[in-house]
Design a protein around this motif. Structure first.
Motif, PDB file in Angstrom:
ATOM      1  N   ILE A 172      51.145  48.802  47.007  1.00 34.83           N
ATOM      2  CA  ILE A 172      49.754  49.259  46.923  1.00 34.83           C
ATOM      3  C   ILE A 172      48.859  48.178  46.316  1.00 34.83           C
ATOM      4  O   ILE A 172      47.740  47.957  46.774  1.00 34.83           O
ATOM      5  N   ALA A 173      49.358  47.471  45.311  1.00 37.27           N
ATOM      6  CA  ALA A 173      48.570  46.403  44.692  1.00 37.27           C
ATOM      7  C   ALA A 173      48.281  45.298  45.699  1.00 37.27           C
ATOM      8  O   ALA A 173      47.141  44.797  45.788  1.00 37.27           O
ATOM      9  N   LEU A 174      49.281  44.927  46.502  1.00 37.00           N
ATOM     10  CA  LEU A 174      49.054  43.893  47.519  1.00 37.00           C
ATOM     11  C   LEU A 174      48.090  44.379  48.599  1.00 37.00           C
ATOM     12  O   LEU A 174      47.254  43.607  49.086  1.00 37.00           O
ATOM     13  N   MET A 175      48.185  45.649  48.962  1.00 37.67           N
ATOM     14  CA  MET A 175      47.257  46.169  49.974  1.00 37.67           C
ATOM     15  C   MET A 175      45.830  46.254  49.436  1.00 37.67           C
ATOM     16  O   MET A 175      44.873  46.074  50.186  1.00 37.67           O
ATOM     17  N   LEU A 176      45.665  46.518  48.143  1.00 38.47           N
ATOM     18  CA  LEU A 176      44.322  46.500  47.556  1.00 38.47           C
ATOM     19  C   LEU A 176      43.721  45.095  47.624  1.00 38.47           C
ATOM     20  O   LEU A 176      42.532  44.934  47.929  1.00 38.47           O
ATOM     21  N   ILE A 177      44.545  44.089  47.369  1.00 36.03           N
ATOM     22  CA  ILE A 177      44.075  42.704  47.502  1.00 36.03           C
ATOM     23  C   ILE A 177      43.671  42.437  48.947  1.00 36.03           C
ATOM     24  O   ILE A 177      42.633  41.815  49.205  1.00 36.03           O
ATOM     25  N   ALA A 178      44.465  42.929  49.891  1.00 40.14           N
ATOM     26  CA  ALA A 178      44.155  42.731  51.302  1.00 40.14           C
ATOM     27  C   ALA A 178      42.857  43.428  51.691  1.00 40.14           C
ATOM     28  O   ALA A 178      42.049  42.880  52.452  1.00 40.14           O
ATOM     29  N   VAL A 179      42.639  44.640  51.195  1.00 45.90           N
ATOM     30  CA  VAL A 179      41.408  45.379  51.519  1.00 45.90           C
ATOM     31  C   VAL A 179      40.185  44.642  50.971  1.00 45.90           C
ATOM     32  O   VAL A 179      39.154  44.555  51.645  1.00 45.90           O
ATOM     33  N   VAL A 180      40.308  44.081  49.777  1.00 43.67           N
ATOM     34  CA  VAL A 180      39.189  43.325  49.196  1.00 43.67           C
ATOM     35  C   VAL A 180      38.854  42.135  50.086  1.00 43.67           C
ATOM     36  O   VAL A 180      37.685  41.904  50.430  1.00 43.67           O
TER      37      VAL A 180
ATOM     38  N   GLY B 148      32.089  41.485  55.954  1.00 41.01           N
ATOM     39  CA  GLY B 148      30.751  41.508  55.381  1.00 41.01           C
ATOM     40  C   GLY B 148      30.453  42.800  54.646  1.00 41.01           C
ATOM     41  O   GLY B 148      29.310  43.084  54.317  1.00 41.01           O
ATOM     42  N   PHE B 149      31.470  43.599  54.400  1.00 37.87           N
ATOM     43  CA  PHE B 149      31.321  44.838  53.651  1.00 37.87           C
ATOM     44  C   PHE B 149      31.527  44.540  52.172  1.00 37.87           C
ATOM     45  O   PHE B 149      32.528  44.938  51.574  1.00 37.87           O
ATOM     46  N   ASP B 150      30.587  43.837  51.583  1.00 39.88           N
ATOM     47  CA  ASP B 150      30.729  43.429  50.188  1.00 39.88           C
ATOM     48  C   ASP B 150      30.752  44.622  49.243  1.00 39.88           C
ATOM     49  O   ASP B 150      31.380  44.567  48.187  1.00 39.88           O
ATOM     50  N   PHE B 151      30.076  45.694  49.622  1.00 35.37           N
ATOM     51  CA  PHE B 151      30.071  46.896  48.786  1.00 35.37           C
ATOM     52  C   PHE B 151      31.483  47.464  48.638  1.00 35.37           C
ATOM     53  O   PHE B 151      31.910  47.806  47.543  1.00 35.37           O
TER      54      PHE B 151
END
Length: 188
Positions: A157-165, A172-175
């Motif tokens: 999950i931590a790696l996927m959060l990095i990927a989503v960021v 371009g979805f900076d929000f």
């Protein structure tokens, strides 16, 4: 007549390209590869080669539709559609890189998560809660989810959060990128 011919030729070309791309990707083993790394679960019953072929179909058919509308000289319709098509085609590289980032991190996350699960399990991490005096609840005992498995899932999950960021910043979805960063900050 001209608009109909442009639309017919565009549709015909889009169908041919869709079939070529789908069959070429299926023959190269992309569907089997996507099943082995777990990407096919995200697509449901659709095969990855067919999905990419459909994307190619749409990307070829849209300019044909715009060309047909231009032939009809319907400026009120063609101007917004041209702007939409320009925006879509401008976003394609960002979307492609975002999907690639998510797919790579998914594979990497599964590998690292499984590695963490196996390493911590073999080091006796699963016995740690019992040594500390915690007794497993009935739900934990029935689920069979060991502490090492849960630690592996946390790593995934931590790696996927990095990927989503990273993927959201590519599009371009900076929000969304900021929101996930703040969530990860508060979760730690």
């Amino acid at each position: 007549i001209g608009a109909g011919m442009i639309l017919a030729v565009g549709w015909f070309a889009a169908r041919i390209i869709e079939r070529i791309v789908s069959n070429l990707l299926a023959a190269s083993g992309l569907d089997k590869l996507s099943e082995s790394v777990g990407l096919s679960a995200a697509l449901g019953k659709a095969k990855l080669s067919k999905t990419i072929g459909l994307i190619a179909y749409v990307l070829i058919l849209l300019p044909a539709v715009v060309g047909a509308l231009d032939a009809l000289e319907m400026k009120a319709v063609t101007m917004p559609v041209n702007q939409l098509l320009t925006a879509i085609l401008g976003a394609v590289p960002g979307i492609f890189s975002a999907v690639l980032i998510l797919a790579l991190f998914h594979v990497l996350g599964r590998f690292v998560g499984n590695l963490v699960t196996q390493l911590t399990g073999s080091l006796g991490f699963d016995k740690l809660p019992l040594l500390l005096g915690f007794t497993p609840t009935l739900a934990e005992a029935e689920s069979g989810k060991s502490p090492s498995y849960l630690l592996g899932q946390v790593v995934y999950i931590a790696l996927m959060l990095i990927a989503v960021v990273e993927a959201s910043s590519q599009i371009g979805f900076d929000f969304i990128s900021k929101m996930v960063q703040e969530f990860a900050f508060f979760a730690t």
